[in-house]
Design an enzyme around this catalytic site. Structure first.
Site, mmCIF file in Angstrom:
data_model
loop_
_atom_site.group_PDB
_atom_site.id
_atom_site.type_symbol
_atom_site.label_atom_id
_atom_site.label_comp_id
_atom_site.label_asym_id
_atom_site.label_seq_id
_atom_site.Cartn_x
_atom_site.Cartn_y
_atom_site.Cartn_z
ATOM 1 C CB CYS A 114 -0.924 0.009 1.214
ATOM 2 S SG CYS A 114 -2.043 1.423 1.227
ATOM 3 C CD GLU A 123 -1.599 -1.869 -3.971
ATOM 4 O OE1 GLU A 123 -0.491 -1.652 -4.532
ATOM 5 O OE2 GLU A 123 -1.706 -2.106 -2.767
#
Length: 227
Positions: A2, A105
């Site tokens: 993340c 992402e």
């Protein structure tokens, strides 16, 4: 993994979504809402201090003072490793929650990577598990910073990324913050009640989100890849 957050609501709005049942929360943050919050910046972080929910700005990134010449600054900690010597102290007494609306992402080859915005299907705020040395100001920000706890994506999200942040419901987020919860219990909580891949959805977004200085709601908007 993340490495970029969508935190476009205010800290007060995140507190309201938490439905905190203890003493009146204290909100002391100056970080502006952001659709594109990168590591290495100060972001709103929830902790419990003397039974009170506190939201303060904390540095996204952690490195122990003794490791300055040995290790890089970390922005994530793997759930599989948070009981090792490096993270165990923070798991015991440095648990925190990062409130957010989603995260980003990237997939694809270098130079052609496609960013994706990942969020709850309900579009409710996310309560992401974190650990850190917050509350003790140090000369180097990373020595009192935080990291996001991540786990294997369990197949359902693997087409976007093989890692995902540990995300709790509001009720389980409050339990993660409970100082009376042991480190072992906290680890088990993260393993057993974190929201699974079926709770999330994702869509492609503009590559502009790759530049940390870019900002705005359009960064989180769905991109039509066929256009």
């Amino acid at each position: 993994m993340c490495g970029r957050l969508d935190q476009n609501h205010t800290a007060i709005e995140y507190v309201a979504a938490m439905h905190w049942r203890g003493p009146t929360p204290r909100v002391d943050t100056h970080a502006a809402p952001s659709y594109n919050a990168p590591p290495g910046t100060w972001r709103p972080l929830m902790r419990v201090v003397d039974e009170q929910l506190v939201v303060e700005d904390a540095f996204w990134g952690y490195r122990a003072s003794w490791a300055a010449a040995k290790l890089p600054v970390s922005i994530n900690a793997r759930l599989e490793k948070i009981t090792n010597n490096y993270w165990a102290r923070l798991l015991k007494s440095g648990r925190a929650i990062v409130p957010a609306d989603g995260w980003y992402e990237w997939t694809g080859e270098k130079g052609k990577k496609q960013p994706w915005h990942i969020h709850l299907k309900t579009r409710e705020p996310l309560f992401i598990a974190a650990i850190g040395a917050c509350g003790k100001e140090r000369e180097q920000p990373a020595e009192s910073g935080f990291v996001i706890v991540t786990a294997d994506a369990e197949g359902g999200m693997v087409d976007v990324h093989d890692r995902r942040p540990i995300v709790f419901s509001a009720q389980d987020a409050a339990l993660w913050l409970d100082p009376d919860l042991s480190a072992q219990q906290a680890e088990q909580l993260a393993r057993s009640v974190a929201l699974g891949p079926d709770a999330f959805e994702w869509h492609p977004v503009a590559r502009e989100v790759g530049r940390a200085s870019n900002e705005g709601a359009h960064l989180a908007a769905q991109l039509d890849l066929l256009a």
